[in-house]
Write an enzyme that holds these catalytic residues in place. Structure first.
Site, PDB file in Angstrom:
ATOM      1  N   HIS A 313      33.185  36.368  38.835  1.00  0.00           N
ATOM      2  CA  HIS A 313      34.122  35.908  38.496  1.00  0.00           C
ATOM      3  C   HIS A 313      32.296  34.684  37.824  1.00  0.00           C
ATOM      4  O   HIS A 313      30.872  34.649  38.217  1.00  0.00           O
ATOM      5  CB  HIS A 313      33.737  34.585  40.471  1.00  0.00           C
ATOM      6  CG  HIS A 313      34.603  33.754  39.821  1.00  0.00           C
ATOM      7  ND1 HIS A 313      34.546  31.961  40.135  1.00  0.00           N
ATOM      8  CD2 HIS A 313      36.479  33.508  39.573  1.00  0.00           C
ATOM      9  CE1 HIS A 313      35.249  31.251  39.102  1.00  0.00           C
ATOM     10  NE2 HIS A 313      36.572  32.127  39.210  1.00  0.00           N
ATOM     11  N   ASP A 371      42.140  38.236  42.963  1.00  0.00           N
ATOM     12  CA  ASP A 371      42.823  38.342  41.720  1.00  0.00           C
ATOM     13  C   ASP A 371      43.040  40.336  42.445  1.00  0.00           C
ATOM     14  O   ASP A 371      43.896  41.184  42.473  1.00  0.00           O
ATOM     15  CB  ASP A 371      43.363  38.735  40.286  1.00  0.00           C
ATOM     16  CG  ASP A 371      43.391  37.337  40.099  1.00  0.00           C
ATOM     17  OD1 ASP A 371      44.237  36.626  40.288  1.00  0.00           O
ATOM     18  OD2 ASP A 371      42.702  37.133  38.908  1.00  0.00           O
TER      19      ASP A 371
HETATM   20  N1  CMC Z   1      33.212  45.081  36.239  1.00  0.00           N
HETATM   21  C1  CMC Z   1      32.042  45.023  35.790  1.00  0.00           C
HETATM   22  N2  CMC Z   1      30.906  44.636  35.152  1.00  0.00           N
HETATM   23  C2  CMC Z   1      31.273  42.912  35.037  1.00  0.00           C
HETATM   24  C3  CMC Z   1      32.584  42.894  36.381  1.00  0.00           C
HETATM   25  C4  CMC Z   1      33.978  43.488  36.033  1.00  0.00           C
HETATM   26  N3  CMC Z   1      34.789  42.698  35.974  1.00  0.00           N
HETATM   27  N4  CMC Z   1      32.596  41.284  35.427  1.00  0.00           N
HETATM   28  C5  CMC Z   1      31.182  41.111  35.135  1.00  0.00           C
HETATM   29  N5  CMC Z   1      30.471  42.551  34.532  1.00  0.00           N
HETATM   30  C6  CMC Z   1      29.118  42.207  34.146  1.00  0.00           C
HETATM   31  C7  CMC Z   1      28.904  42.519  32.515  1.00  0.00           C
HETATM   32  O1  CMC Z   1      28.958  43.894  32.083  1.00  0.00           O
HETATM   33  C8  CMC Z   1      27.521  41.702  32.828  1.00  0.00           C
HETATM   34  O2  CMC Z   1      27.015  43.044  32.520  1.00  0.00           O
HETATM   35  P1  CMC Z   1      24.748  42.718  32.014  1.00  0.00           P
HETATM   36  O3  CMC Z   1      24.183  41.703  32.271  1.00  0.00           O
HETATM   37  O4  CMC Z   1      24.986  44.229  32.220  1.00  0.00           O
HETATM   38  O5  CMC Z   1      25.755  42.848  30.680  1.00  0.00           O
HETATM   39  C9  CMC Z   1      27.060  41.009  33.946  1.00  0.00           C
HETATM   40  O6  CMC Z   1      28.940  41.133  34.799  1.00  0.00           O
HETATM   41  C10 CMC Z   1      27.971  39.463  33.486  1.00  0.00           C
HETATM   42  O7  CMC Z   1      29.416  39.111  32.998  1.00  0.00           O
HETATM   43  P2  CMC Z   1      29.633  38.508  32.744  1.00  0.00           P
HETATM   44  O8  CMC Z   1      30.726  38.688  31.315  1.00  0.00           O
HETATM   45  O9  CMC Z   1      28.354  37.799  31.697  1.00  0.00           O
HETATM   46  O10 CMC Z   1      30.080  37.535  33.495  1.00  0.00           O
HETATM   47  P3  CMC Z   1      31.264  36.391  32.738  1.00  0.00           P
HETATM   48  O11 CMC Z   1      30.775  34.957  34.378  1.00  0.00           O
HETATM   49  O12 CMC Z   1      31.299  35.892  31.648  1.00  0.00           O
HETATM   50  O13 CMC Z   1      32.338  36.091  33.576  1.00  0.00           O
HETATM   51  C11 CMC Z   1      34.889  36.902  34.733  1.00  0.00           C
HETATM   52  C12 CMC Z   1      33.470  36.232  34.462  1.00  0.00           C
HETATM   53  C13 CMC Z   1      35.269  36.606  35.285  1.00  0.00           C
HETATM   54  C14 CMC Z   1      35.214  36.940  32.889  1.00  0.00           C
HETATM   55  C15 CMC Z   1      33.932  38.662  34.241  1.00  0.00           C
HETATM   56  O14 CMC Z   1      33.945  38.893  36.307  1.00  0.00           O
HETATM   57  C16 CMC Z   1      35.507  39.634  34.317  1.00  0.00           C
HETATM   58  O15 CMC Z   1      35.911  40.227  33.310  1.00  0.00           O
HETATM   59  N6  CMC Z   1      35.888  40.040  35.393  1.00  0.00           N
HETATM   60  C17 CMC Z   1      37.240  40.658  35.663  1.00  0.00           C
HETATM   61  C18 CMC Z   1      38.640  39.823  35.594  1.00  0.00           C
HETATM   62  C19 CMC Z   1      38.575  39.258  36.095  1.00  0.00           C
HETATM   63  O16 CMC Z   1      38.864  39.556  37.857  1.00  0.00           O
HETATM   64  N7  CMC Z   1      39.213  37.600  36.196  1.00  0.00           N
HETATM   65  C20 CMC Z   1      39.557  37.045  36.967  1.00  0.00           C
HETATM   66  C21 CMC Z   1      38.499  36.093  37.504  1.00  0.00           C
HETATM   67  S1  CMC Z   1      39.296  34.704  39.408  1.00  0.00           S
HETATM   68  C22 CMC Z   1      41.142  34.952  38.327  1.00  0.00           C
HETATM   69  C23 CMC Z   1      40.447  33.334  37.956  1.00  0.00           C
HETATM   70  O17 CMC Z   1      39.707  32.263  38.255  1.00  0.00           O
HETATM   71  O18 CMC Z   1      41.060  33.479  36.606  1.00  0.00           O
END
Ligand code: CMC
Length: 431
Positions: A313, A371
């Site tokens: 998140h 989720d």
């Molecule tokens: N699985 C694997 N790696 C992950 C994941 C994941 N679900 N989420 C983040 N990472 C890694 C990402 O690859 C990155 O690694 P590195 O630093 O080596 O490049 C690091 O963690 C930081 O990730 P980010 O993409 O910069 O983080 P963000 O804050 O931009 O993204 C997120 C947040 C929710 C989009 C992401 O965690 C994600 O895609 N999660 C899966 C989708 C999900 O479950 N979304 C629902 C969120 S809760 C409900 C809502 O509010 O809608």
């Protein structure tokens, strides 16, 4: 910035390019990080700030929802989500989000009556619905239906009139279950079920989803309570992508249904509300506990572009409090249905355990989000996977409308207009 504008604190910004340094006001909220007011930056220096993804930008002032991502806390109007989920109904939470306080019993009764009286939708909406392909994704249909509400209810879309804004808010909350159920019934080729105002908000929704003219739906209190909890947990989440979309769309002065249709479109994405559908699909694809290791290796391989859906998140760098409540509800529902040995639930528990011990997830502070378990609960209730995000949208519509109302009544309200760092051709002429 009405409450905090009399600041005595400043941040000093200095430049290495000869631009004189600048003092900018620093404001403190009631809780959370201070913010630096950079609004005069461009006028004074000719420079913009650069923050794609809004990693460090507070785009508005708000009094509605607060998340402490490091502690894993979520509060609506100051009340912890755990207390609201345990002691209140979704409609109480709607009242709280919209009006700032929980209702007393007279206010509660009046609010429930008002919402209940608006559950039916314009008869013509079903003909509009029939224009869609039956195999359309329900989120595509729902986005269209909510946008179309401005066409069916044009009498109360003047955004400067508080009475009209309130009517539209009630219409949205009351009609959302009817419209979601209509999209579902249409997709499976069953007759649409009209609302029954003798039932509670959530009972009524379940009946519209699951009954048909040949068979009424048997209300199961555990399942009703579980779905009501799903609604509460998804009701608002401060300035997330879809809420910010509603605010940005609404900042042009467009009507609330148009702004919220934009929010629904944003919610659909797998990084946001589409994650519950993606998470359940992922569990189904993994299939069995012995395949978890292989799947986790793919997640950790940057070239695979595979993510552990339902994990991570932007704000929570600790447990998502909603995930804990959802896991609890998942246990209750599966037990009530005699599905304690549900293989997907077992798989999810094992996956969470393995990820919580894995350095990749620990170092990145990736925990299950709301989720991860909500899909298993919804599936057990009988909601099909492609309807999951519609359920999220139903619940979040109160947050969207409350945030939209807050924006419209904010004295600092301005059309949202981000700037850019332009790196394309500065100028060129045709040959
Ligand atoms: N699985 C694997 N790696 C992950 C994941 C994941 N679900 N989420 C983040 N990472 C890694 C990402 O690859 C990155 O690694 P590195 O630093 O080596 O490049 C690091 O963690 C930081 O990730 P980010 O993409 O910069 O983080 P963000 O804050 O931009 O993204 C997120 C947040 C929710 C989009 C992401 O965690 C994600 O895609 N999660 C899966 C989708 C999900 O479950 N979304 C629902 C969120 S809760 C409900 C809502 O509010 O809608």
């Amino acid at each position: 910035m009405t409450d905090y504008a009399n600041t005595q604190k400043y941040a000093t910004l200095s430049f290495s390019d000869g631009t004189p340094s600048l003092e900018m006001p620093l404001y403190s909220g009631s809780v959370g990080p201070d913010v630096i007011d950079i609004r005069s930056l461009y006028n004074k220096t000719g420079k913009f700030t650069y923050d794609p993804g809004f990693l460090s930008t507070a785009a508005c002032e708000s009094k509605i929802t607060y998340i402490d991502g490091d502690k894993g806390e979520l509060r609506y109007r100051g009340y912890p989500i755990e207390q609201l989920a345990q002691k209140h109904s979704f409609l109480d939470v709607c009242y709280l989000l919209l009006k700032g306080e929980l209702p007393d019993s007279a206010q509660q009764q009046e609010f429930v009556n008002t919402v209940t009286r608006h559950t039916m939708v314009h008869e013509q909406m079903q003909f509009f619905l029939r224009g869609f392909r039956r195999d359309a994704h329900p989120m595509a249909v729902l986005t269209g239906l909510i946008g179309a509400m401005a066409a069916f209810y044009p009498d109360a879309i003047d955004v400067v009139d508080p009475v009209q804004r309130e009517i539209s808010a009630i219409r949205l909350i009351a009609k959302m279950p009817t419209l979601v159920a209509m999209s579902y019934k249409y997709s499976i080729g069953q007759p649409l079920v009209y609302p029954n105002n003798g039932l509670s908000y959530t009972e009524n929704f379940m009946r519209m989803m699951f009954s048909n003219p040949c068979e009424d739906y048997k209300i199961n209190d555990v399942l009703v309570r579980a779905l009501d909890r799903i609604f509460i947990l998804h009701a608002d989440h401060e300035q997330n992508a879809s809420t910010s979309t509603v605010r940005l769309a609404g900042s042009s002065g467009t009507n609330p249904f148009a702004a919220i249709a934009a929010g629904i479109a944003c919610l659909w994405g797998p990084a946001h509300g589409g994650a519950n559908e993606a998470s359940l699909n992922m569990l189904q694809q993994i299939g069995s506990v012995d395949k978890i290791g292989e799947f986790i290796s793919r997640v950790k391989d940057k070239n695979s572009h595979v993510r552990l859906m339902g994990f991570g998140h932007r704000v929570y760098k600790n447990h998502d409090p909603r995930a804990k409540l959802m896991r609890e509800t998942c246990h209750e529902v599966l037990e009530a249905l005699g599905l304690q040995n549900d293989p997907l639930f077992k798989l999810a528990i094992e996956l969470e355990k393995i990820a919580s011990e894995d350095e990749y997830f620990i170092s990145r502070k990736l925990y299950p989000n709301v989720d991860f378990y909500s899909g298993i609960v919804q599936r057990a209730i009988g909601i099909p996977v492609d309807m999951f995000t519609c359920i999220f949208a139903l619940a979040r519509s109160v947050g969207w409308i409350a945030q939209w109302e807050e924006m419209i009544t904010d004295k600092e309200y301005k059309i949202g207009r981000p700037r850019q760092l332009f790196t394309g051709y500065a100028h060129r002429n045709l040959e």
